[in-house]
Every structure is written in structure tokens, then in C-alpha cells.
Scaffold this motif. Structure first.
Motif, mmCIF file in Angstrom:
data_model
loop_
_atom_site.group_PDB
_atom_site.id
_atom_site.type_symbol
_atom_site.label_atom_id
_atom_site.label_comp_id
_atom_site.label_asym_id
_atom_site.label_seq_id
_atom_site.Cartn_x
_atom_site.Cartn_y
_atom_site.Cartn_z
ATOM 1 N N LEU A 47 -82.746 36.066 -134.199
ATOM 2 C CA LEU A 47 -82.224 37.279 -133.574
ATOM 3 C C LEU A 47 -81.571 36.950 -132.230
ATOM 4 N N TRP A 48 -82.235 36.109 -131.455
ATOM 5 C CA TRP A 48 -81.658 35.707 -130.173
ATOM 6 C C TRP A 48 -80.346 34.937 -130.339
ATOM 7 N N GLU A 49 -80.315 34.041 -131.309
ATOM 8 C CA GLU A 49 -79.087 33.292 -131.566
ATOM 9 C C GLU A 49 -77.963 34.219 -132.021
ATOM 10 N N SER A 50 -78.329 35.207 -132.857
ATOM 11 C CA SER A 50 -77.309 36.145 -133.338
ATOM 12 C C SER A 50 -76.742 36.969 -132.196
ATOM 13 N N VAL A 51 -77.637 37.475 -131.319
ATOM 14 C CA VAL A 51 -77.159 38.270 -130.182
ATOM 15 C C VAL A 51 -76.309 37.423 -129.245
ATOM 16 N N SER A 52 -76.769 36.201 -128.974
ATOM 17 C CA SER A 52 -76.005 35.313 -128.098
ATOM 18 C C SER A 52 -74.634 35.001 -128.676
ATOM 19 N N GLN A 53 -74.615 34.769 -129.997
ATOM 20 C CA GLN A 53 -73.337 34.457 -130.651
ATOM 21 C C GLN A 53 -72.398 35.658 -130.605
ATOM 22 N N GLN A 54 -72.961 36.851 -130.773
ATOM 23 C CA GLN A 54 -72.112 38.044 -130.720
ATOM 24 C C GLN A 54 -71.501 38.219 -129.338
ATOM 25 N N PHE A 55 -72.349 38.062 -128.308
ATOM 26 C CA PHE A 55 -71.824 38.196 -126.955
ATOM 27 C C PHE A 55 -70.818 37.095 -126.629
ATOM 28 N N SER A 56 -71.139 35.877 -127.030
ATOM 29 C CA SER A 56 -70.200 34.788 -126.773
ATOM 30 C C SER A 56 -68.919 34.968 -127.568
ATOM 31 N N SER A 57 -69.036 35.442 -128.816
ATOM 32 C CA SER A 57 -67.829 35.700 -129.623
ATOM 33 C C SER A 57 -66.996 36.795 -128.986
ATOM 34 N N ARG A 58 -67.649 37.824 -128.449
ATOM 35 C CA ARG A 58 -66.911 38.904 -127.795
ATOM 36 C C ARG A 58 -66.184 38.377 -126.557
ATOM 37 N N ASP A 59 -66.865 37.555 -125.767
ATOM 38 C CA ASP A 59 -66.211 36.976 -124.593
ATOM 39 C C ASP A 59 -65.049 36.079 -124.995
ATOM 40 N N GLU A 60 -65.261 35.295 -126.046
ATOM 41 C CA GLU A 60 -64.176 34.434 -126.511
ATOM 42 C C GLU A 60 -62.994 35.250 -127.021
ATOM 43 N N LEU A 61 -63.320 36.329 -127.747
ATOM 44 C CA LEU A 61 -62.241 37.178 -128.247
ATOM 45 C C LEU A 61 -61.482 37.829 -127.103
ATOM 46 N N ILE A 62 -62.220 38.286 -126.071
ATOM 47 C CA ILE A 62 -61.547 38.892 -124.921
ATOM 48 C C ILE A 62 -60.649 37.874 -124.233
ATOM 49 N N ALA A 63 -61.191 36.658 -124.028
ATOM 50 C CA ALA A 63 -60.388 35.616 -123.387
ATOM 51 C C ALA A 63 -59.162 35.252 -124.238
ATOM 52 N N GLU A 64 -59.383 35.137 -125.540
ATOM 53 C CA GLU A 64 -58.261 34.814 -126.428
ATOM 54 C C GLU A 64 -57.226 35.931 -126.437
ATOM 55 N N ASN A 65 -57.732 37.184 -126.382
ATOM 56 C CA ASN A 65 -56.816 38.322 -126.351
ATOM 57 C C ASN A 65 -55.970 38.311 -125.084
ATOM 58 N N GLU A 66 -56.621 38.011 -123.955
ATOM 59 C CA GLU A 66 -55.876 37.930 -122.701
ATOM 60 C C GLU A 66 -54.844 36.803 -122.748
ATOM 61 N N LYS A 67 -55.232 35.689 -123.328
ATOM 62 C CA LYS A 67 -54.314 34.559 -123.440
ATOM 63 C C LYS A 67 -53.120 34.918 -124.327
ATOM 64 N N LEU A 68 -53.403 35.603 -125.439
ATOM 65 C CA LEU A 68 -52.313 36.000 -126.333
ATOM 66 C C LEU A 68 -51.399 37.025 -125.670
ATOM 67 N N LYS A 69 -51.989 37.920 -124.872
ATOM 68 C CA LYS A 69 -51.156 38.888 -124.156
ATOM 69 C C LYS A 69 -50.227 38.177 -123.177
ATOM 70 N N ALA A 70 -50.783 37.191 -122.468
ATOM 71 C CA ALA A 70 -49.947 36.434 -121.527
ATOM 72 C C ALA A 70 -48.834 35.690 -122.252
ATOM 73 N N GLU A 71 -49.176 35.075 -123.393
ATOM 74 C CA GLU A 71 -48.158 34.367 -124.157
ATOM 75 C C GLU A 71 -47.099 35.326 -124.695
ATOM 76 N N ALA A 72 -47.555 36.508 -125.145
ATOM 77 C CA ALA A 72 -46.591 37.498 -125.640
ATOM 78 C C ALA A 72 -45.668 37.956 -124.519
ATOM 79 N N LEU A 73 -46.215 38.113 -123.312
ATOM 80 C CA LEU A 73 -45.387 38.521 -122.184
ATOM 81 C C LEU A 73 -44.353 37.441 -121.858
ATOM 82 N N LEU A 74 -44.788 36.183 -121.883
ATOM 83 C CA LEU A 74 -43.850 35.088 -121.629
ATOM 84 C C LEU A 74 -42.770 35.027 -122.703
ATOM 85 N N LEU A 75 -43.172 35.238 -123.953
ATOM 86 C CA LEU A 75 -42.186 35.217 -125.037
ATOM 87 C C LEU A 75 -41.216 36.384 -124.922
#
Length: 325
Positions: A47-75
Motif C-alpha cells: 500500500l505504501w509503495e502504491s501510494v508513493s508511486q502514485q504521488f511520484s507518477s503525478r509529480d512526474e506527469l506534472i513535470a513532463e506536462n510542463e516540459k511539453l508545454k515549454a516545448e510546444a511554446l518553443l515550437l
């Protein structure tokens, strides 16, 4: 003592389990009984690993989303720049096509400034005295005449546009050669023709071109298109308005025309000299020494031919053309 007994018993069970299959059924039943306890004991960790993975996945998705937004703006910025470059390429191609149709020498310039005074129509270009620009030099874009140079600096020049209130240009109707003077009105989309007779043959849609009178603008360049002709029976002159063919408030790249500055007399003299040189060259080619024909033997008793000097005829003077050769 109890610890020793338990230790000996444990060692005995391990030896029996390793050497014999007697305890295999017991181990199997014990595994079935203890499986739920294993699952319950492991559940908090999973359960702890699942919660940690969800939070880490959410942070990674947010970071990836921000990165993609920046790349889209540059493009998008690059895409906008590409659209600008494409439009710039189209304008330069139009300008080059226009330059190909101009017989005179031309120089491509770029607009770098506009006069802030709203009552004057002047622009600043990036070519100046170092590039051969001179006062009164005609300026045009891909569609027609824009104006003339009125101030020359070492690396830049000011151009007075056709629509300025102080500017006028002699024009003629391309359809029938009717001459008139087109003056600026202060409106970048309008020129007016002054002193056009009310009975003159001019109508909407007529193309006005430079007439070449005044020897400031070369003849034949498009100036404006007539869009309004007002006839008033009580007035001697018609009101004629025209729209400039050049994009005065939109063109960025311009052509500076180096027209023939020679006087008609100089052009006539240069043409005569060129024709004389061509004739001389043709005479040199045609006057190549031909093979000398064989001389027939003189008949018996015939007098020999006398030379011109012997006959009293003076030798012919050399021609001017021969002397030059």
C-alpha cells in the motif's frame, strides 16, 4: 536448557527435511495456512509503495506536462518565425521578379524606420551614401513606385513617399498616354490628379505610369490605379482620385533604381561612338586580305601596264578608317 532443546530440535527438523520427504506434506499445509498471514503482513508495504508511486507518477506527469508545454511554446514560436520567413521569402521573390523587369541597375534596401510625424509620409532605409544612394533617387517595391530619396546619410537615407502632401509626380494614362500630375493627399491610400480636363479620356481602372517628364523618375513604372472620376459640368476640371499600386504602408523591402543619368546629347554621342566601333569591327572582318589572282602573261607587242605614279596619277590618300586601323 530449554534453548538447547529447541536448538537441537530445529537442527533435527532441518536435517530430516533436507534428507527425507517426510515433512513435505506438512510444509505444504503450513504454507496454505500461513499464506493469508503473509498477505496481511505484506499489505502495508504494498500500500505504501502504491501510494508513493502514485504521488511520484503525478509529480512526474506534472513535470513532463510542463516540459511539453515549454516545448510546444518553443515550437509555436518557431512556427511563427517560419511563417514570417515564408512571407519574407515570398516578398523577396516578388521583389526579385520586379527587379528582373527593371532595365536599370537596382539595389535592394530594407525599411528600418518610419517618421513619427503623422503629417509627413517618410521612411528610413538601410542604404546610404556608402552604397551609392543619391538625392532624388527613385524608390519602388514589387508593385510600383513608392517615392524618392530626399535625405542621404552615410549608412541610411530618408525616402519621401508619393502620398506626402508636398510630393508630386508627372504621370500618364497607360491606355492612351494622357498626361497629368499626381499629387499626394496625406492619405496613404489616395493620390489626386490635378488639372485634368472635364472632357479628358480617363476612367476608373486606368493604370497611371510615370511619364519620365522632369527627368526625376524613369518612364513606365506603375504609380497608381484610378478608382474615382467625378465630372461636374460647372467646373473646367474633373476630380480624379487614384490608389497607389505600391504597398506604401506595408512593404518592407524596396528597390533603389540607378537610372541612366546621361543627357539626351550624351546618349546620342555614346550611341554614335558605339555604332562607329561596330562598323569598324565589321570592316576589319570584311577587309581581311584575299588571295592575289594570278597575273596573265602579256601579249606579244603589248605595252606594259603603267603604275599610277608613272601615269601621272597621284597615289590615293589613306582613308580615315584605314589610318585608324
Amino acid at each position: 536448557m530449554r534453548l538447547l532443546v529447541l536448538t537441537v530440535l530445529s537442527v533435527a527438523l532441518m536435517v530430516v527435511d533436507a534428507r527425507f520427504d517426510t515433512l513435505k506434506p506438512l510444509r505444504s499445509h503450513m504454507a496454505q495456512v500461513l499464506t493469508p498471514f503473509y498477505w496481511l503482513a505484506e499489505r502495508p508495504v504494498r500500500l505504501w509503495e502504491s501510494v508513493s508511486q502514485q504521488f511520484s507518477s503525478r509529480d512526474e506527469l506534472i513535470a513532463e506536462n510542463e516540459k511539453l508545454k515549454a516545448e510546444a511554446l518553443l515550437l509555436q514560436r518557431r512556427l511563427q518565425k517560419l511563417a514570417t520567413l515564408t512571407e519574407q521569402n515570398v516578398r523577396l521573390r516578388e521583389l526579385l521578379n520586379s527587379a528582373a523587369l527593371v532595365d536599370d541597375k537596382v539595389l535592394v534596401g530594407e525599411l528600418i524606420g518610419i517618421d513619427p510625424n503623422p503629417f509627413t509620409h517618410r521612411i528610413l532605409i538601410d542604404k546610404g551614401e556608402k552604397d551609392g544612394v543619391f538625392l532624388g533617387q527613385p524608390v519602388l517595391d514589387a508593385l510600383g513606385l513608392m517615392g524618392q530619396v530626399v535625405e542621404v546619410m552615410p549608412y541610411s537615407a530618408r525616402v519621401l513617399l508619393l502620398t506626402d502632401n508636398t510630393h508630386s509626380i508627372p504621370v500618364q494614362v497607360n491606355r492612351n498616354g494622357l498626361r497629368a500630375i499626381a499629387i499626394g493627399t496625406g492619405n496613404p491610400e489616395r493620390l489626386e490628379l490635378r488639372h485634368v480636363a472635364d472632357t479628358a479620356d480617363i476612367k476608373e481602372g486606368d493604370l497611371l505610369v510615370s511619364s519620365g517628364l522632369g527627368q526625376r523618375f524613369p518612364a513606365g513604372y506603375p504609380v497608381a490605379t484610378v478608382n474615382e472620376v467625378i465630372h461636374d459640368s460647372g467646373q473646367p476640371f474633373a476630380v480624379v482620385r487614384a490608389v497607389p499600386t505600391a504597398r506604401l504602408n506595408r512593404s518592407r523591402y524596396l528597390l533603389l533604381v540607378f537610372s541612366d543619368q546621361r543627357t539626351p546629347e550624351q546618349r546620342a554621342v555614346d550611341a554614335a561612338l558605339a555604332q562607329e566601333a561596330a562598323d569598324r569591327e565589321a570592316g576589319a572582318v570584311a577587309g581581311a586580305p584575299a588571295p592575289t589572282p594570278a597575273t596573265a602573261p602579256a601579249a606579244p607587242g603589248a605595252a606594259p601596264l603603267a603604275s599610277p605614279a608613272a601615269a601621272g596619277v597621284p597615289p590615293a590618300a589613306p582613308t580615315t578608317e584605314g589610318a585608324r586601323q
